[in-house]
Design a protein around this motif. Structure first.
Motif, PDB file in Angstrom:
ATOM      1  N   ILE A  38       3.283  -5.180 -10.975  1.00  0.00           N
ATOM      2  CA  ILE A  38       2.786  -3.824 -10.717  1.00  0.00           C
ATOM      3  C   ILE A  38       2.793  -3.060 -12.037  1.00  0.00           C
ATOM      4  CG2 ILE A  38       3.140  -1.671  -9.455  1.00  0.00           C
ATOM      5  CD1 ILE A  38       4.544  -3.230  -7.286  1.00  0.00           C
TER       6      ILE A  38
ATOM      7  N   LEU B  64       3.587   5.857  -5.616  1.00  0.00           N
ATOM      8  CA  LEU B  64       3.455   6.041  -7.069  1.00  0.00           C
ATOM      9  C   LEU B  64       2.379   7.074  -7.387  1.00  0.00           C
ATOM     10  CD1 LEU B  64       3.669   2.317  -8.219  1.00  0.00           C
ATOM     11  CD2 LEU B  64       5.333   4.117  -8.741  1.00  0.00           C
ATOM     12  N   LYS B  65       1.264   6.985  -6.686  1.00  0.00           N
ATOM     13  CA  LYS B  65       0.176   7.945  -6.906  1.00  0.00           C
ATOM     14  C   LYS B  65       0.632   9.361  -6.595  1.00  0.00           C
ATOM     15  CE  LYS B  65      -4.655   8.827  -5.652  1.00  0.00           C
ATOM     16  NZ  LYS B  65      -5.819   8.329  -4.842  1.00  0.00           N
TER      17      LYS B  65
ATOM     18  N   TRP C 169       2.502  -0.139 -13.241  1.00  0.00           N
ATOM     19  CA  TRP C 169       2.473   1.307 -13.008  1.00  0.00           C
ATOM     20  C   TRP C 169       2.482   2.097 -14.317  1.00  0.00           C
ATOM     21  CZ3 TRP C 169       6.535   3.944 -15.056  1.00  0.00           C
ATOM     22  CH2 TRP C 169       7.720   3.227 -15.303  1.00  0.00           C
TER      23      TRP C 169
ATOM     24  N   HIS D  82       2.084   1.752  -3.676  1.00  0.00           N
ATOM     25  CA  HIS D  82       1.049   2.315  -4.539  1.00  0.00           C
ATOM     26  C   HIS D  82       0.732   3.760  -4.166  1.00  0.00           C
ATOM     27  CE1 HIS D  82       0.219  -1.260  -6.869  1.00  0.00           C
ATOM     28  NE2 HIS D  82       0.218  -1.976  -5.753  1.00  0.00           N
TER      29      HIS D  82
ATOM     30  N   GLU E 106      -1.111   2.603 -15.417  1.00  0.00           N
ATOM     31  CA  GLU E 106      -1.890   3.421 -14.487  1.00  0.00           C
ATOM     32  C   GLU E 106      -1.431   4.875 -14.468  1.00  0.00           C
ATOM     33  OE1 GLU E 106      -3.646   3.074  -9.926  1.00  0.00           O
ATOM     34  OE2 GLU E 106      -2.219   1.599 -10.699  1.00  0.00           O
ATOM     35  N   TYR E 107      -0.132   5.089 -14.670  1.00  0.00           N
ATOM     36  CA  TYR E 107       0.416   6.452 -14.586  1.00  0.00           C
ATOM     37  C   TYR E 107       1.234   6.741 -15.841  1.00  0.00           C
ATOM     38  CZ  TYR E 107      -0.745   5.585  -9.699  1.00  0.00           C
ATOM     39  OH  TYR E 107      -1.406   5.270  -8.536  1.00  0.00           O
TER      40      TYR E 107
ATOM     41  N   SER F 280       0.836  -1.208   0.000  1.00  0.00           N
ATOM     42  CA  SER F 280       0.000   0.000   0.000  1.00  0.00           C
ATOM     43  C   SER F 280       0.867   1.253   0.000  1.00  0.00           C
ATOM     44  CB  SER F 280      -0.933   0.003   1.209  1.00  0.00           C
ATOM     45  OG  SER F 280      -0.235   0.206   2.427  1.00  0.00           O
TER      46      SER F 280
END
Length: 203
Positions: free
Chosen positions: A174, A135-136, A176, A132, A179-180, A129
């Protein structure tokens, strides 16, 4: 200068990228951290890499300490603002990237070093968590800029690139990049630099 490290450590990679960007000559000494005859503790009592041995024989350890010092060795390719809020902002980016790596490495150690029946799924989930959330936060702070801080290449980008590179190396699950997409564009841009190409993690 001599740098003791491994080709898999993201913290060692961060130092190597800085050394390359600053055009500082150094010898890279590979260290097997699990070897019983390892002499790393003679240079770093904590037995961790990276460890920088300077010309006078004194040593520096912890990647954040080392890169701070290296940026003062030569004015070539300044990577940190001189001081004040600007410097703190870049160092905060570094702390965020390092924090992502800290959590991900703990997960990897739990999953690869501890017997399966002794692993803690809640603890792994707790560390993931953090990955993540980090990264966010990086994506939110980067927005649509080409570089992490002040739209200028700096230590913030190096730290972020090393964190993203290590996730790609060790945690393919993952996704990423999907997502990003702003982080994906940053990472692709960084990978065009020789300093990143020459330090790609490998076994």
């Amino acid at each position: 200068m001599k740098l003791i490290g491994t080709t898999t450590s993201p913290y060692v990679r961060k130092v190597r990228v800085v050394l390359n960007e600053k055009k500082i000559d150094y010898a890279f000494l590979l260290e097997d951290l699990s070897a019983p005859d390892s002499t790393l503790s003679e240079f770093n009592p904590l037995g961790k890499v990276p460890c920088l041995i300077m010309e006078d024989g004194k040593t520096l350890y912890d990647s954040s300490v080392i890169v701070d010092y290296l940026d003062t060795v030569t004015p070539v390719g300044r990577l940190l603002p001189q001081g004040g809020r600007a410097r703190a902002d870049v160092k905060c980016w570094e702390a965020l990237a390092d924090g992502i790596m800290d959590a991900a490495i703990l997960v990897r150690l739990e999953e690869t070093r501890r017997p399966e029946k002794e692993r803690s799924a809640p603890w792994i989930q707790h560390q993931m968590s953090k990955v993540h959330a980090g990264l966010k936060a990086m994506s939110r702070q980067l927005e649509d800029r080409s570089y992490c801080y002040d739209n200028t290449y700096s230590l913030a980008d190096i730290a972020a690139g090393c964190a993203l590179g290590w996730l790609s190396f060790r945690f393919e699950q993952i996704d990423w990049r999907s997502e990003y997409d702003n982080l994906a564009r940053l990472f692709d841009r960084l990978n065009e630099r020789p300093s990143f190409q020459q330090t790609t993690p490998s076994e």
